[in-house]
Design an enzyme around this catalytic site. Structure first.
Site, PDB file in Angstrom:
ATOM      1  N   GLU A 192       1.561  -0.595  -5.043  1.00 32.80           N
ATOM      2  CA  GLU A 192       0.715   0.458  -5.366  1.00 32.80           C
ATOM      3  C   GLU A 192       1.582   1.653  -5.273  1.00 32.80           C
ATOM      4  O   GLU A 192       2.068   2.555  -4.699  1.00 32.80           O
ATOM      5  CB  GLU A 192      -0.562   0.693  -4.295  1.00 32.80           C
ATOM      6  CG  GLU A 192      -1.169   1.819  -4.466  1.00 32.80           C
ATOM      7  CD  GLU A 192      -2.208   2.276  -3.487  1.00 32.80           C
ATOM      8  OE1 GLU A 192      -3.308   2.593  -3.792  1.00 32.80           O
ATOM      9  OE2 GLU A 192      -1.793   2.097  -2.112  1.00 32.80           O
ATOM     10  N   ASP A 195       0.771  -1.093   0.053  1.00 34.78           N
ATOM     11  CA  ASP A 195       0.048   0.085  -0.031  1.00 34.78           C
ATOM     12  C   ASP A 195       0.905   1.209  -0.100  1.00 34.78           C
ATOM     13  O   ASP A 195       1.887   1.356   0.694  1.00 34.78           O
ATOM     14  CB  ASP A 195      -0.769  -0.019   0.993  1.00 34.78           C
ATOM     15  CG  ASP A 195      -1.608   1.314   1.344  1.00 34.78           C
ATOM     16  OD1 ASP A 195      -2.591   1.433   0.647  1.00 34.78           O
ATOM     17  OD2 ASP A 195      -1.514   2.074   2.250  1.00 34.78           O
TER      18      ASP A 195
END
Length: 704
Positions: A378, A342
């Protein structure tokens, strides 16, 4: 109680069959106590007197799995200098393998008094916070083997443990929303029939629910609020939180592996749940605030490139060690098959700028364990210069946000999209080829947990996040969505028909694109969140997957299955090398490996690509011109395909190009709600003309 010196490594609590070794790092604390917690609310404190390189440690014979514990750090409480030690706060072990209980958000879990942030709070937090748990590391893995599915054969399925399983009618009530539910035959059968090869789980590291959300009756449903990087989230366990969650997670991984499904974890190493300077003191902040967090010029405050209040200090050797130890633990002990990182750009911020040569990437590159599993970034954060799609090192794959945006733009009718769409369809060589990466570097997706579901993408122009309690101000306002003529639910048959066609267009495009496709859970049967594009706080039926009943319309599910299996059956859709745009040396075909045509069947010219109104084209994929060899060096040959895209708002006549094959058969037609049954599609010849309805896609197949 006997207390032996013990060892400084491994950090955390390590049970060896006779007792437990405890080790914790703090450069700031002058003294650290290990507190063993008892069920009657009392605790036994043991000072960790042995210290090596700022790691305090001790071995306690007879301390067994299930024992709850925490630390108390004595030392300076000087926020102006970045120090926040406070022995009144019971602290979680940063290396805890399991966590018990939950936080009740009493004032005692904070280092200051409410309304008086400059005043130190010496209330004991122990009755109000979570505790670490000693776990038994032994587990019978049997003949478990990691599937090790090649990237080019991978189909990712992003899912939430609770959201995927909470409402499945075949699951017993006691298993819903748990790790055990993932191992249930009903879930595994759905995934295998769909053709999924990897389950990408939203965060399962121990996380907490923010005080603000709890007070509002909401929750940190998505889980991007980690407090324990080694511990599986205890609320997803069906039968206890004194270490049982570890066994249950391992059992789920074992069952998924037996079905040939990899397990990939969405991990949040960019920040912790302790938040900004007004957040609680739960673990890292109380042990060594300045070593764990990136502090601002005024050390009372935190630098924040994540939008959550803090960022971990990626140039700290102790933070890097924590992350690498955590990754290795999940691979070696929990046997997961990869990670999706993330806000991964934050991990590259050694100082301020995003640096693709940062220490974190160096460590991953050379690590003999972590470097061998799937690593998905990401590739952005919310800090300056944080959008880094295409800029991660060669070992990594990336969520391709440009793919998502371009595909959405094409099908909603944005002008001047065609040229970029061609690049995204063929693996985004403009992003990944220059540093030696292949099409598999691109994880392609149209929807994910963050944003509209596939159903809502074609049903809403605007977000509808009122349930989140923020006046609809939260969530992305620019979604590249189109409601097809009506906002939200409608009975208009024309609108519903178009929405169905658009969903099939997105699914088909995703599966026909080079790269690694990712589906979002429930999109295969039209899951809706009522237009909420930021359901991070909605632990309710709004965000849970509503599984279709036996009498429900299953046509979208069947279409999705057929597209996934078409991709899996044909290597021309999952090439390991980029197209060359010319005949391939060593093959038995003088045609180019790829060719582009106008709907009239003529070769695309520069002005055709640049025309603002151009929204349609035909793509020839030559199955006899695949340049990469098979696993034993053999030539790979496949059928050839024509992909015909009509993203315009009018029906268009398409001409089958000549000189690229005489006999073709329709195998995909998104204008047909029931799809195309194998072997029943219309047969056409070179030069034939036929009509594609507005906003539809047709695929023709020619046997090799």
């Amino acid at each position: 109680m006997q207390v032996w010196p013990g060892q400084a490594y491994p950090l955390g609590a390590t049970y060896d069959g006779a007792g437990t070794n405890f080790a914790v790092f703090s450069e700031t604390a002058s003294r650290i106590e290990l507190c063993l917690l008892h069920d009657d609310g009392s605790e036994t404190a043991v000072e960790l007197r042995e210290s090596d390189a700022f790691v305090r440690h001790a071995y306690l014979p007879g301390v067994m799995p299930g024992q709850r514990y925490g630390f108390r750090a004595h030392g300076p409480y000087e926020p102006a200098r970045g120090h926040r030690c406070n022995s009144a706060k019971l602290l979680l072990d940063p290396y805890a393998k399991a966590v018990s209980g939950r936080i009740d958000w009493d004032e005692a879990v904070y280092g200051y008094h409410f309304g008086r942030p400059s005043e130190r709070n010496d209330l004991d937090s122990a009755p109000h916070t979570m505790t670490s748990v000693v776990v038994n590391p032994y587990f019978d893995w049997g003949d478990d083997r990691p599937p090790r599915t090649d990237y080019h054969r991978t189909v990712l399925y992003e899912a939430h443990v609770k959201g995927l399983t909470m409402l499945h009618p075949a699951l017993p009530d006691e298993l819903r929303g748990t790790y055990a539910a993932l191992a249930h035959p009903a879930i595994i059968e759905h995934l295998t029939e769909l053709g999924v090869t990897a389950l990408e789980l939203m965060p399962v590291h121990q996380f907490i629910h923010d005080h603000r959300l709890v007070d509002s009756g909401l929750a940190n449903y998505w889980g991007y609020n980690t407090i324990g990087f080694f511990a599986p989230h205890n609320a997803y366990a069906s039968w206890g939180d004194r270490g049982q969650q570890v066994l249950e997670f391992k059992s789920a991984v074992r069952a998924l592996h037996q079905a040939g499904i990899e397990v990939i974890l969405d991990v949040v190493y960019n920040h912790t749940a302790e938040g900004n300077h007004l957040g609680p003191t739960l673990s890292f902040r109380g042990l060594d605030n300045a070593s764990y967090y990136r502090l601002a010029d005024d050390p009372r405050y935190y630098m924040d490139t994540t939008g959550t209040g803090n960022s971990l200090l990626m140039r700290s050797p102790h933070v890097l060690q924590l992350i690498m130890d955590s990754l290795r633990y999940w691979v070696t002990e929990m046997r997961v098959d990869g990670f999706r990182f993330d806000l991964a750009a934050t991990l590259a911020r050694q100082f301020h700028e995003v640096d693709r040569l940062s220490s974190f990437f160096d460590l991953v590159q050379q690590d003999p364990v972590v470097s061998q599993v799937k690593l998905i970034a990401e590739p952005w954060d919310v800090g300056e210069g944080g959008y880094q799609v295409g800029n991660f090192p060669p070992l990594w794959t990336e969520w391709n946000g440009k793919y998502r945006d371009t595909v959405r733009d094409l099908w909603r009718g944005e002008p001047r999209t065609l040229a970029e769409f061609a690049s995204r369809l063929t693996g985004s060589s403009d992003l990944y080829q220059s540093d030696g990466r292949r099409p598999i570097a691109s994880v392609n997706f149209v929807t994910c947990h963050d944003g509209f579901t596939l159903h809502d993408l074609v049903a809403y122009d605007q977000k509808h996040n009122e349930a989140n309690g923020e006046g609809n101000r939260d969530g992305e306002s620019y979604n590249r969505s189109w409601n097809c003529g009506a906002e939200g639910p409608t009975d208009d048959p024309g609108v519903l028909s178009l929405r169905g066609r658009q969903q099939r267009n997105f699914i088909a495009t995703l599966m026909l694109s080079q790269g690694v496709p990712m589906l979002s859970h429930g999109d295969e049967f039209g899951r809706t969140q009522g237009g909420n594009n930021n359901a991070y706080c909605q632990d309710s039926e709004l965000s849970w997957v509503h599984w279709p009943g036996p009498d429900a319309d299953s046509r979208l599910l069947e279409f999705t299955r057929s597209m996934v299996w078409l991709r899996r059956d044909h290597p021309v859709f999952r090439r390991r090398r980029f197209f060359q745009g010319r005949p391939v040396e060593g093959t038995h075909d003088d045609l180019s490996d790829i060719a582009w045509f106008t709907p009239q069947g003529e070769a695309m010219r520069q002005r055709d690509w640049q025309a603002a109104s151009a929204r349609s084209l035909t793509v020839f994929l030559n199955g006899r011109a695949i340049s990469e060899p098979g696993p034993r060096g053999e030539r790979i040959e496949d059928d050839s395909f024509l992909l015909m895209f009509n993203a315009s708002d009018e029906p268009l006549d398409f001409v089958v190009p000549v000189n690229h094959g005489q006999q073709w058969q329709v195998v995909v037609d998104t204008a047909r709600t029931e799809g195309v049954e194998p072997g029943t599609g219309r047969r056409v010849k070179a030069g034939d003309r036929f009509t594609l309805v507005d906003r539809s896609l047709t695929v023709l197949q020619r046997p090799a």
